[in-house]
Scaffold this motif. Structure first.
Motif, PDB file in Angstrom:
ATOM      1  N   ILE A   1       0.858  -1.184   0.000  1.00 38.55           N
ATOM      2  CA  ILE A   1       0.000   0.000   0.000  1.00 38.55           C
ATOM      3  C   ILE A   1       0.893   1.232   0.000  1.00 38.55           C
ATOM      4  O   ILE A   1       1.855   1.312   0.773  1.00 38.55           O
ATOM      5  N   GLU A   2       0.567   2.182  -0.860  1.00 38.51           N
ATOM      6  CA  GLU A   2       1.391   3.376  -1.005  1.00 38.51           C
ATOM      7  C   GLU A   2       0.798   4.575  -0.273  1.00 38.51           C
ATOM      8  O   GLU A   2      -0.386   4.579   0.091  1.00 38.51           O
ATOM      9  N   LEU A   3       1.635   5.567  -0.080  1.00 34.68           N
ATOM     10  CA  LEU A   3       1.218   6.816   0.567  1.00 34.68           C
ATOM     11  C   LEU A   3       0.138   7.514  -0.251  1.00 34.68           C
ATOM     12  O   LEU A   3       0.049   7.320  -1.467  1.00 34.68           O
ATOM     13  N   PRO A   4      -0.671   8.346   0.392  1.00 35.66           N
ATOM     14  CA  PRO A   4      -1.595   9.188  -0.376  1.00 35.66           C
ATOM     15  C   PRO A   4      -0.821  10.104  -1.317  1.00 35.66           C
ATOM     16  O   PRO A   4       0.343  10.445  -1.058  1.00 35.66           O
ATOM     17  N   ALA A   5      -1.454  10.506  -2.376  1.00 35.05           N
ATOM     18  CA  ALA A   5      -0.775  11.304  -3.400  1.00 35.05           C
ATOM     19  C   ALA A   5      -0.171  12.588  -2.829  1.00 35.05           C
ATOM     20  O   ALA A   5       0.936  12.998  -3.216  1.00 35.05           O
ATOM     21  N   GLN A   6      -0.863  13.220  -1.877  1.00 35.97           N
ATOM     22  CA  GLN A   6      -0.369  14.506  -1.367  1.00 35.97           C
ATOM     23  C   GLN A   6       0.890  14.363  -0.516  1.00 35.97           C
ATOM     24  O   GLN A   6       1.606  15.346  -0.296  1.00 35.97           O
ATOM     25  N   ASP A   7       1.152  13.144  -0.017  1.00 37.50           N
ATOM     26  CA  ASP A   7       2.328  12.948   0.830  1.00 37.50           C
ATOM     27  C   ASP A   7       3.558  12.469   0.058  1.00 37.50           C
ATOM     28  O   ASP A   7       4.665  12.468   0.600  1.00 37.50           O
ATOM     29  N   ILE A   8       3.359  12.056  -1.163  1.00 41.59           N
ATOM     30  CA  ILE A   8       4.468  11.479  -1.927  1.00 41.59           C
ATOM     31  C   ILE A   8       5.537  12.507  -2.278  1.00 41.59           C
ATOM     32  O   ILE A   8       6.740  12.232  -2.119  1.00 41.59           O
ATOM     33  N   PRO A   9       5.206  13.721  -2.773  1.00 47.06           N
ATOM     34  CA  PRO A   9       6.266  14.675  -3.141  1.00 47.06           C
ATOM     35  C   PRO A   9       7.211  14.996  -1.995  1.00 47.06           C
ATOM     36  O   PRO A   9       8.429  15.048  -2.183  1.00 47.06           O
ATOM     37  N   ALA A  10       6.670  15.211  -0.787  1.00 44.66           N
ATOM     38  CA  ALA A  10       7.539  15.555   0.355  1.00 44.66           C
ATOM     39  C   ALA A  10       8.506  14.414   0.653  1.00 44.66           C
ATOM     40  O   ALA A  10       9.677  14.645   0.992  1.00 44.66           O
ATOM     41  N   ARG A  11       8.044  13.199   0.521  1.00 47.39           N
ATOM     42  CA  ARG A  11       8.922  12.053   0.768  1.00 47.39           C
ATOM     43  C   ARG A  11      10.011  11.964  -0.293  1.00 47.39           C
ATOM     44  O   ARG A  11      11.173  11.688   0.009  1.00 47.39           O
ATOM     45  N   ILE A  12       9.645  12.219  -1.534  1.00 47.84           N
ATOM     46  CA  ILE A  12      10.631  12.160  -2.620  1.00 47.84           C
ATOM     47  C   ILE A  12      11.701  13.220  -2.441  1.00 47.84           C
ATOM     48  O   ILE A  12      12.895  12.965  -2.656  1.00 47.84           O
TER      49      ILE A  12
END
Length: 516
Positions: free
Chosen positions: A390-401
Motif C-alpha cells: 500500500i502506497e502513501l496518499p498522493a499529497q504525501d508522496i512529493p515531500a517524501r521524494i
C-alpha cells in the motif's frame, strides 16, 4: 511422456530468468496459507488453489527456479501420457504414440511446460478427465462418474476457464449419439461441477479488473489458434474406420475449437481470449494430427515425402523452441530487473516504482533493494495482504521524494501503457520538476532510471571556479553530454547564494554521482 519430460528439462532455468507472473507465484507460495487466503480476497482469487499447492511443494523440498517449474514439467508429462492413451483407445497404438509425440512439440505446450503457473496442471487434469469420460461411456458406473467429476472440478478450481472443456465434453456426447442414461449421468455430474465452481466464480467476479489488460485478441495468438483449428479440421475430414462409442473427431474437435471460440465470441463485449487460458485445446489438436499422420503413413508406408515433411516440421519448430528458452520470450525478467536495480542504486538512495504495481518485480529477491528506501510505500505486501503493498496518499508522496537527492526508478519500457492515478501523477510530476534523468538501464520489459536533484547542478556550478571553460558533469567528470549539468558561467551573486546553501547542508547537497 519421456519426450515431454526431456523437452521440459531442456533449458528449464531459461538462462536464470523469471517473468512477472512466475514472480507472483514464487512470492505467494512463500507466504503461509492464512496470508495466501487473505491476499486472495483482494487479488488472484482464481489462482489461490494453485498458490496453496505450490506453498506445500516449497515447504517439502524448498529451492528456487527448479522447484517453481518442475511441477509444470511433471504435469505436462502426465498430460502427454493421457493424450497418448486417448489416441490408443480411440484409434490405435500408432496413432496414440504419434499423438503423444505431437503434443509436447506444440509451441504453446513447450512454453507452459516450463512456467511456474497453473496452466500445465489444468491441462493435465482436463486430459485425464477426458480419458475418464470415455471410460464412463463404456462402463457407466458411479465410481467412474465420481472420478470424472472430481478431476474436472479440480481443474476448474485451478482455473475457472477449464469449465469450457466441460461444455466441449457435452457437445461430444450429443454428437456421438450416446444413450440417454449416460447423458443423464453426465448432466448430473456437470451440474455438481458447476455448483462446486459457482462460489469461486461469484467471488472472483469482483476481481475482473485483473484481466482489464486484455485487449482485442493478440494477432499472433489468434493466428496460432486459427492454424491449429484448420489443421485439425483437415485431419478430421477423413473417416477413422474405428468402431467405438465415441469417434476421435467427435471428441477432439469440440475440445480444440469450442473453448477458444467461446472466448473469441465474448471479445467484442469483454476481451478474454488468451491462449494459455485454453491451453488444453492442444489436446484435441494433438489427437487429430497424430491420427492424421498415422492414416497418411498407412496409405503411403514407404513414402519419402512423409519423412521429408517430418524433418521439415522439426526444423521449423527448432527456432521457436530455442526462443522459448530465452528470457526475451517473456514480457519481462524480474531477475534482470532486480540486478539492474541493485547495480544502479547505492546505500541511502530512494526507490520509486512507476507504477506501484511493479513492486512485484523485485519482491522475489528482497536483497536487490535491501539498501534502498522505498519512497512511496507505507505498508509492505506481506502485512497488507496484497501483491504490491500500500502506497502513501498522493499529497504525501512529493515531500517524501524531496528528502532524497538520488532516486532509482523502476519504469515500464518505452511505449508501454502507464497507469494514471493521483499517486502516479504525483511521482512523475515531482521527478520532472525537481529531478533530472542521469542514466537509464534497459532490461527485458523494464527501464531502470537514475534521477538526481536539479539543485545539485547548481551546487556543482557554485563550487566550480568562475569562468571555467568546458562542462562540469554531475559525477565530477567532464564530457558525457547526458550527464552535463552546467557551464562555469554563473554570475557571482548566484554563486555566493549557492555557497551559503552549501555551507548550511554540505553533507546533504554534495555532488551525487550518476552511477553508484
Amino acid at each position: 511422456m519421456t519426450v515431454t519430460f526431456t523437452l521440459g528439462l531442456w533449458g528449464i532455468r531459461r538462462q536464470n530468468s523469471m517473468w512477472g507472473d512466475e514472480s507472483v507465484t514464487y512470492q505467494l507460495a512463500h507466504r503461509d496459507l492464512t496470508q495466501i487466503w487473505r491476499t486472495a480476497q483482494h487479488v488472484d482469487l482464481v489462482h489461490a488453489f494453485y498458490y496453496a499447492i505450490m506453498h506445500e511443494i516449497y515447504g517439502l523440498v524448498g529451492g528456487g527456479l527448479l522447484t517453481l517449474r518442475l511441477p509444470s514439467v511433471l504435469a505436462m508429462s502426465v498430460a502427454a501420457a493421457g493424450v497418448g492413451l486417448l489416441g490408443l483407445r480411440l484409434t490405435g497404438p500408432r496413432a496414440g504414440l504419434l499423438a503423444g509425440l505431437v503434443f509436447p512439440l506444440v509451441p504453446q505446450i513447450q512454453r507452459y511446460t516450463q512456467e511456474g503457473r497453473s496452466y500445465a496442471m489444468v491441462c493435465a487434469l482436463v486430459t485425464w478427465a477426458t480419458y475418464v469420460l470415455v471410460a464412463c461411456v463404456v462402463r457407466h458406473t458411479r465410481w467412474w462418474w465420481t472420478a470424472y467429476g472430481s478431476t474436472m472440478l479440480l481443474a476448474c478450481l485451478l482455473h475457472e476457464f477449464a469449465v469450457l472443456a466441460l461444455a466441449a465434453h457435452g457437445i461430444t456426447l450429443l454428437v456421438s449419439g450416446i444413450p440417454r442414461p449416460v447423458l443423464r449421468a453426465w448432466s448430473v455430474t456437470a451440474a455438481c461441477i458447476v455448483a462446486g465452481l459457482l462460489p469461486l466464480a461469484i467471488r472472483s467476479s469482483g476481481e475482473s479488473g485483473q484481466v482489464s489488460w486484455i485487449a482485442w485478441p493478440d494477432p499472433v495468438q489468434f493466428l496460432g489458434f486459427l492454424a491449429m483449428v484448420i489443421v485439425g479440421m483437415k485431419c478430421a475430414r477423413r473417416p477413422m474406420n474405428v468402431s467405438a462409442p465415441i469417434q476421435l473427431p467427435a471428441l477432439a474437435l469440440p475440445i480444440l475449437v469450442l473453448p477458444g471460440l467461446l472466448l473469441l465470441l465474448l471479445s467484442p463485449g469483454k476481451p478474454l481470449f488468451v491462449d494459455r487460458y485454453v491451453l488444453y485445446s492442444s489436446i484435441g489438436f494433438a489427437l487429430l494430427l497424430g491420427t492424421g499422420i498415422d492414416r497418411f503413413h498407412r496409405q503411403q508406408p514407404s513414402s519419402r515425402i512423409s519423412w521429408v515433411a517430418a524433418l521439415a516440421v522439426l526444423a521449423a519448430l527448432l527456432p521457436p523452441s530455442l526462443y522459448l528458452r530465452m528470457p526475451q520470450s517473456r514480457h519481462d525478467d524480474v531477475i534482470a530487473i532486480g540486478n539492474a536495480v541493485r547495480h544502479a542504486g547505492r546505500p541511502g538512495d530512494g526507490l520509486l516504482y512507476l507504477p506501484g504495481r511493479h513492486r512485484v518485480w523485485t519482491g522475489a529477491n528482497p536483497e536487490d533493494t535491501r539498501f534502498l528506501t522505498d519512497l512511496a510505500l507505507v505498508q509492505v505486501p506481506t502485512s497488507s495482504n496484497t501483491l504490491a503493498g500500500i502506497e502513501l496518499p498522493a499529497q504525501d508522496i512529493p515531500a517524501r521524494i524531496l528528502k532524497f537527492s538520488r532516486i532509482v526508478a523502476v519504469r515500464d519500457p518505452e511505449g508501454a501503457h502507464s497507469d494514471t492515478n493521483s499517486q502516479e501523477e504525483a511521482k512523475t510530476r515531482t521527478l520532472k520538476r525537481y529531478f533530472r534523468e542521469c542514466g537509464t538501464t534497459r532490461v527485458t520489459g523494464a527501464r531502470i532510471t537514475v534521477y538526481v536533484r536539479k539543485v545539485q547542478s547548481a551546487v556543482v556550478a557554485a563550487r566550480a571556479p568562475y569562468g571555467e571553460a568546458g562542462k562540469v558533469a554531475l559525477c565530477g567528470r567532464r564530457g558525457p553530454a547526458d550527464c552535463t549539468v552546467v557551464r562555469g558561467s554563473f554570475c557571482r551573486a548566484a554563486g555566493a547564494s549557492l555557497r551559503r546553501r552549501v555551507q548550511l547542508s554540505d553533507a546533504r547537497r554534495r555532488s551525487t554521482p550518476c552511477n553508484g
